[in-house]
Design an enzyme around this catalytic site. Structure first.
Site, mmCIF file in Angstrom:
data_model
loop_
_atom_site.group_PDB
_atom_site.id
_atom_site.type_symbol
_atom_site.label_atom_id
_atom_site.label_comp_id
_atom_site.label_asym_id
_atom_site.label_seq_id
_atom_site.Cartn_x
_atom_site.Cartn_y
_atom_site.Cartn_z
ATOM 1 N N GLY A 1 89.823 56.246 60.686
ATOM 2 C CA GLY A 1 90.191 55.126 61.565
ATOM 3 C C GLY A 1 90.357 55.637 62.928
ATOM 4 N N GLY B 1 91.524 50.183 54.263
ATOM 5 C CA GLY B 1 90.088 49.950 53.948
ATOM 6 C C GLY B 1 89.463 49.149 55.066
ATOM 7 N N GLU C 1 89.692 57.546 50.543
ATOM 8 C CA GLU C 1 91.194 57.471 50.855
ATOM 9 C C GLU C 1 92.206 57.476 49.852
ATOM 10 O OE1 GLU C 1 90.871 55.667 55.569
ATOM 11 O OE2 GLU C 1 90.997 54.212 53.704
HETATM 12 C C1 5RP Z 1 89.960 53.097 57.040
HETATM 13 C C2 5RP Z 1 91.339 52.842 56.982
HETATM 14 C C3 5RP Z 1 92.049 52.883 58.226
HETATM 15 O O1 5RP Z 1 93.129 53.793 58.056
HETATM 16 C C4 5RP Z 1 92.726 51.422 58.605
HETATM 17 O O2 5RP Z 1 91.564 50.549 58.755
HETATM 18 C C5 5RP Z 1 93.427 51.486 59.914
HETATM 19 O O3 5RP Z 1 92.568 51.884 60.834
HETATM 20 P P1 5RP Z 1 93.064 51.821 62.530
HETATM 21 O O4 5RP Z 1 94.108 52.931 62.645
HETATM 22 O O5 5RP Z 1 91.808 51.986 63.088
HETATM 23 O O6 5RP Z 1 93.651 50.519 62.622
HETATM 24 O O7 5RP Z 1 91.897 52.304 55.706
HETATM 25 O O8 5RP Z 1 89.247 52.671 55.692
#
Ligand code: 5RP
Length: 241
Positions: free
Chosen positions: A30, A103, A111
């Site tokens: 992310g 996710g 993860e």
């Molecule tokens: C990916 C994830 C990410 O950690 C979650 O979506 C947060 O992402 P971001 O820091 O871009 O907001 O779970 O599957």
């Protein structure tokens, strides 16, 4: 500070405060977790950190680590042997019990395997991710084998969820995960019990994993617009929506 600066600050802080030489660490996915990956790459290149073994959680993280020369392992490799010292990852929502939803980037399966194999789980977020109840604003993603799309949808509707297949943006059809599955994004109209729901969802045939993380208590680092990073463990997180 703007959002990107907050993400950089909190992602880097997790590495500065929790990573030491010789650790086996899980690297999340992310736009926030990537700053932890970058900081790790920087400290390894400078020689300030040594002998790190990193387990990536997605294609995004693999590519970032390859570009930075971060040595990668699988959680199955003998040097890792299914046990990590810590994992740093982002989240889509965190509630007052420090349960979280992950996710949004479609990487929830690996993860969760990596987080649940870790002695410590560090979540890096900005303050907008703190909610009173999970699954009302941001959906809970559920990774499902393609053949189970319709029956799994019905089973989730039975649990009170509104279900949407996550569609790809630059390809026709659904998002296909790194593991060859689809994602059903589910929302609820009222509060859920995240611990129960994490288990219930995984009992549905064809569900591979869901994005509720309730079985590991994270340390949550929250980046704020003032530039400060607040740290929460157990039940200290502020209640807000
Ligand atoms: C990916 C994830 C990410 O950690 C979650 O979506 C947060 O992402 P971001 O820091 O871009 O907001 O779970 O599957």
């Amino acid at each position: 500070m703007d959002t990107e600066q907050i993400k950089e600050r909190v992602g880097s802080r997790a590495v500065d405060d929790y990573v030491t030489s010789g650790m086996k660490i899980g690297l999340g996915t992310g736009s926030t977790a990537v700053w932890a990956v970058r900081r790790l790459g920087e400290l390894l290149a400078k020689g300030a950190l040594k002998d790190i073994l990193a387990v990536p959680t997605s294609s995004q993280t693999i590519m970032e680590c390859q570009d930075l020369g971060i040595p990668l392992r699988s959680v199955n490799d003998p040097e890792v042997s299914g046990e990590l010292d810590l994992t740093i990852d982002g989240a889509d929502e965190v509630d007052s019990s420090l349960f979280c939803t992950k996710g949004g980037g479609g990487a929830l399966l690996i993860e969760k395997i990596v987080a649940y194999s870790s002695k410590r789980f560090i979540i890096v977020i900005d303050e907008n991710k703190i909610v009173s109840n999970l699954g009302l604003k941001f959906p809970v993603p559920v990774e499902v084998v393609r053949e189970a799309r319709v029956p799994a949808t019905k089973a989730m509707e039975h649990l009170g969820a509104r279900v949407e297949v996550r569609m790809a943006l630059k390809k026709m059809g659904p998002v296909i995960t790194d593991n060859g599955n689809i994602i059903l994004d589910i929302r609820f109209d009222g509060p859920i019990d995240p611990m129960e729901m994490e288990q219930e969802l995984n009992h549905i045939p064809g569900v591979v994993e869901n994005g509720l993380f309730t079985r590991i208590k994270p340390i949550v680092l929250v980046g704020t617009t003032s530039g400060k990073v607040q740290r929460y463990t157990s039940d200290e997180i502020p209640k807000s929506e």
